[in-house]
Design an enzyme around this catalytic site. Structure first.
Site, PDB file in Angstrom:
ATOM      1  N   HIS A  23       4.189 -10.977   1.959  1.00 52.79           N
ATOM      2  CA  HIS A  23       3.148  -9.804   1.992  1.00 52.79           C
ATOM      3  C   HIS A  23       3.933  -9.704  -0.013  1.00 52.79           C
ATOM      4  CE1 HIS A  23       2.967  -5.162   2.295  1.00 52.79           C
ATOM      5  NE2 HIS A  23       2.218  -5.423   1.176  1.00 52.79           N
TER       6      HIS A  23
ATOM      7  N   ARG B 155      -3.501  -4.134   5.278  1.00 48.16           N
ATOM      8  CA  ARG B 155      -1.613  -3.965   6.219  1.00 48.16           C
ATOM      9  C   ARG B 155      -1.703  -4.018   6.619  1.00 48.16           C
ATOM     10  NH1 ARG B 155       0.684  -2.520   1.396  1.00 48.16           N
ATOM     11  NH2 ARG B 155       1.370  -0.561   1.090  1.00 48.16           N
TER      12      ARG B 155
ATOM     13  N   GLU C 252       7.029  -6.680   9.340  1.00 45.66           N
ATOM     14  CA  GLU C 252       7.805  -7.566   8.273  1.00 45.66           C
ATOM     15  C   GLU C 252       8.836  -6.931   8.161  1.00 45.66           C
ATOM     16  OE1 GLU C 252       5.188  -6.421   4.544  1.00 45.66           O
ATOM     17  OE2 GLU C 252       2.807  -6.961   6.184  1.00 45.66           O
TER      18      GLU C 252
HETATM   19  P1  NAP Z   1      -8.677   2.462  -3.648  1.00 50.15           P
HETATM   20  O1  NAP Z   1      -9.037   1.955  -4.386  1.00 50.15           O
HETATM   21  O2  NAP Z   1      -8.190   4.374  -2.168  1.00 50.15           O
HETATM   22  O3  NAP Z   1      -9.196   1.783  -1.942  1.00 50.15           O
HETATM   23  C1  NAP Z   1      -9.842   1.833  -0.792  1.00 50.15           C
HETATM   24  C2  NAP Z   1     -11.406   1.552  -0.194  1.00 50.15           C
HETATM   25  O4  NAP Z   1     -10.846   2.364   1.455  1.00 50.15           O
HETATM   26  C3  NAP Z   1     -11.204   3.101  -0.356  1.00 50.15           C
HETATM   27  O5  NAP Z   1     -13.196   2.846  -1.258  1.00 50.15           O
HETATM   28  C4  NAP Z   1     -12.375   3.561   0.646  1.00 50.15           C
HETATM   29  O6  NAP Z   1     -13.572   5.055   0.401  1.00 50.15           O
HETATM   30  C5  NAP Z   1     -12.137   2.649   1.955  1.00 50.15           C
HETATM   31  N1  NAP Z   1     -11.941   3.726   2.638  1.00 50.15           N
HETATM   32  C6  NAP Z   1     -10.966   4.451   3.331  1.00 50.15           C
HETATM   33  N2  NAP Z   1     -10.784   4.330   4.516  1.00 50.15           N
HETATM   34  C7  NAP Z   1     -11.916   3.773   5.344  1.00 50.15           C
HETATM   35  C8  NAP Z   1     -12.413   3.755   6.390  1.00 50.15           C
HETATM   36  N3  NAP Z   1     -11.921   4.507   7.606  1.00 50.15           N
HETATM   37  N4  NAP Z   1     -13.622   2.907   6.903  1.00 50.15           N
HETATM   38  C9  NAP Z   1     -14.211   2.300   5.360  1.00 50.15           C
HETATM   39  N5  NAP Z   1     -13.715   2.341   4.586  1.00 50.15           N
HETATM   40  C10 NAP Z   1     -12.332   3.317   4.044  1.00 50.15           C
HETATM   41  O7  NAP Z   1      -7.575   2.022  -2.882  1.00 50.15           O
HETATM   42  P2  NAP Z   1      -7.029  -0.073  -3.574  1.00 50.15           P
HETATM   43  O8  NAP Z   1      -6.578   0.282  -4.440  1.00 50.15           O
HETATM   44  O9  NAP Z   1      -8.346  -0.839  -2.826  1.00 50.15           O
HETATM   45  O10 NAP Z   1      -6.045  -0.324  -2.953  1.00 50.15           O
HETATM   46  C11 NAP Z   1      -6.286  -0.219  -1.064  1.00 50.15           C
HETATM   47  C12 NAP Z   1      -5.434  -0.651  -0.076  1.00 50.15           C
HETATM   48  O11 NAP Z   1      -4.567  -2.207  -0.396  1.00 50.15           O
HETATM   49  C13 NAP Z   1      -3.681   0.422  -0.656  1.00 50.15           C
HETATM   50  O12 NAP Z   1      -4.215   1.445   0.442  1.00 50.15           O
HETATM   51  C14 NAP Z   1      -2.990  -0.996   0.301  1.00 50.15           C
HETATM   52  O13 NAP Z   1      -2.003  -0.743   1.484  1.00 50.15           O
HETATM   53  C15 NAP Z   1      -3.622  -2.270   0.295  1.00 50.15           C
HETATM   54  N6  NAP Z   1      -2.793  -3.245  -1.056  1.00 50.15           N
HETATM   55  C16 NAP Z   1      -1.962  -4.364  -0.359  1.00 50.15           C
HETATM   56  C17 NAP Z   1      -1.435  -5.197  -0.889  1.00 50.15           C
HETATM   57  C18 NAP Z   1      -0.371  -6.206  -0.622  1.00 50.15           C
HETATM   58  O14 NAP Z   1       0.676  -6.366  -1.106  1.00 50.15           O
HETATM   59  N7  NAP Z   1      -0.750  -7.081   0.021  1.00 50.15           N
HETATM   60  C19 NAP Z   1      -1.024  -4.496  -2.724  1.00 50.15           C
HETATM   61  C20 NAP Z   1      -2.122  -3.731  -3.057  1.00 50.15           C
HETATM   62  C21 NAP Z   1      -2.354  -2.535  -2.055  1.00 50.15           C
HETATM   63  P3  NAP Z   1     -14.045   5.635  -0.351  1.00 50.15           P
HETATM   64  O15 NAP Z   1     -14.158   4.760  -1.938  1.00 50.15           O
HETATM   65  O16 NAP Z   1     -14.995   6.052   0.309  1.00 50.15           O
HETATM   66  O17 NAP Z   1     -12.813   6.301  -0.465  1.00 50.15           O
END
Ligand code: NAP
Length: 328
Positions: free
Chosen positions: A285, A237, A266
């Site tokens: 995005h 984000r 955005e």
């Molecule tokens: P996810 O599986 O929940 O992975 C997020 C990771 O971030 C987890 O491993 C979590 O740790 C870690 N984390 C959370 N807070 C943290 C912090 N303060 N410091 C270090 N690590 C931290 O989620 P995902 O499916 O990979 O998606 C992640 C994010 O990508 C979404 O929330 C969304 O905002 C973004 N996204 C963007 C797009 C786009 O169109 N560009 C598309 C999809 C997603 P733990 O494993 O220990 O909980």
């Protein structure tokens, strides 16, 4: 009377028809319709919302007394007041997993495009500037064999790293809230502190959820730790990064370049310097934006709402606490 669903974009005609077999559906084109009186009227009667990109406010929730479930067509839920929804007993669902590989593809496309200057040099050809053999002024930097630093090592972070390690022989470092021993073994990845990652990586890729903890996780200090030769990639984000500090680092050549899918505001404001900078690849995005994946995400949201309204467990709830209240 059948439950009422308010949708605001992204559902196909077939998905709307599927919902209409069982429910009353008020379908709007997108979040831009939220101020229309018809939308407000539908919100007042809605039991479920399906959509993406709308900031859900307390005022909207006050105006929706019958609301039971919101199905976001996204994995990120930073535009929902999750604690307040839980307090109000409203279930929030998202669409994890189905977009993981596609978003990782976008991340890797940004790594490749930034390193090999694909967009900039395609423009050079289009403009007719390719008049002689190219030289060092057009050279890029290698991706294979380099160090990829993943800030966030969840579903998408691991999928980006897998591409780097298995496809491009990259060394993987990661900074993440918790250790991930299985994938460490699979990819030879190593967990380290954020500062060490920033100092060591050739590519730094952010893919954490946007929360109070991760807002401006990468600021001037963190950018200052990166190598001058390093490339910064953000597919998480926009607000995970201090955009003003990033612009400064790029303009002053303190890092080599950036590949960005997400921004502070955005769509990107017209006066943003980012799309005009030669060392930046800026995308609108598009992380999950393929026909297949957007359809799968919309279907997941439909399934989450159908299940919830039919008294079954949804596939991907965010605030499972609300569920446990309902199912215990
Ligand atoms: P996810 O599986 O929940 O992975 C997020 C990771 O971030 C987890 O491993 C979590 O740790 C870690 N984390 C959370 N807070 C943290 C912090 N303060 N410091 C270090 N690590 C931290 O989620 P995902 O499916 O990979 O998606 C992640 C994010 O990508 C979404 O929330 C969304 O905002 C973004 N996204 C963007 C797009 C786009 O169109 N560009 C598309 C999809 C997603 P733990 O494993 O220990 O909980």
């Amino acid at each position: 009377m059948s439950p009422r669903i308010l949708t605001y974009g992204r559902l196909s005609d077939a998905q709307l028809a599927e919902l209409r077999e069982q429910f009353h559906v008020d379908a709007f084109d997108g979040p831009g319709d939220a101020e229309r009186p018809e939308f407000r009227e539908a919100l007042g009667k809605a039991h479920a919302l399906i959509g993406a990109g709308l900031n859900i406010t307390s005022e909207m929730l006050d105006a929706a007394p019958d609301l039971t479930v919101i199905a976001s067509i996204s994995v990120g839920v930073d535009n929902y007041p999750v604690e307040e929804l839980t307090r109000r007993g409203i279930l929030l669902c998202n669409t994890p997993d189905v977009l993981t590989e596609t978003t990782a593809d976008t991340g890797f496309a940004l790594i490749m495009a930034s390193a090999r200057r694909v967009v900039e040099l395609a423009e050079y050809v289009k403009k007719g500037d390719w008049q002689a053999g190219i030289g060092a002024a057009q050279f890029g930097t290698d991706v294979h064999g380099k160090t990829l630093g993943m800030v966030g090592f969840g579903r998408i972070g691991q999928a980006v790293a897998r591409r780097g390690a298995l496809g491009f022989g990259m060394k993987i470092l990661y900074a993440n809230a918790s250790p991930k021993p299985e994938i460490e073994k699979e990819l030879g990845a190593r967990r380290c502190e954020l500062d060490e990652l920033l100092q060591s990586a050739d590519f730094v890729c952010t893919i954490v959820p946007l929360t109070a903890d991760t807002r401006h996780l990468i600021g001037a200090r963190e950018l200052g730790l990166m190598r001058e030769s390093a490339i910064f990639i953000n597919i998480a984000r926009g607000q995970v990064v201090d955009e003003a500090a990033l612009i400064e680092a790029l303009q002053e050549g303190r890092i080599r370049g950036a590949g960005l899918d997400v921004f502070d505001k955005e769509p990107l404001p017209a006066d943003s310097p980012l799309p005009h900078m030669a060392n930046v690849v800026a995308l609108p995005h598009i992380g999950s934006a393929t026909h297949e994946t957007r359809n799968a995400m919309a279907q997941r949201a439909v399934d989450n709402v159908k299940r919830t309204l039919n008294g079954e467990r949804p596939i991907s709830p965010i605030n499972a606490e609300v569920l446990s209240r309902r199912f215990t």
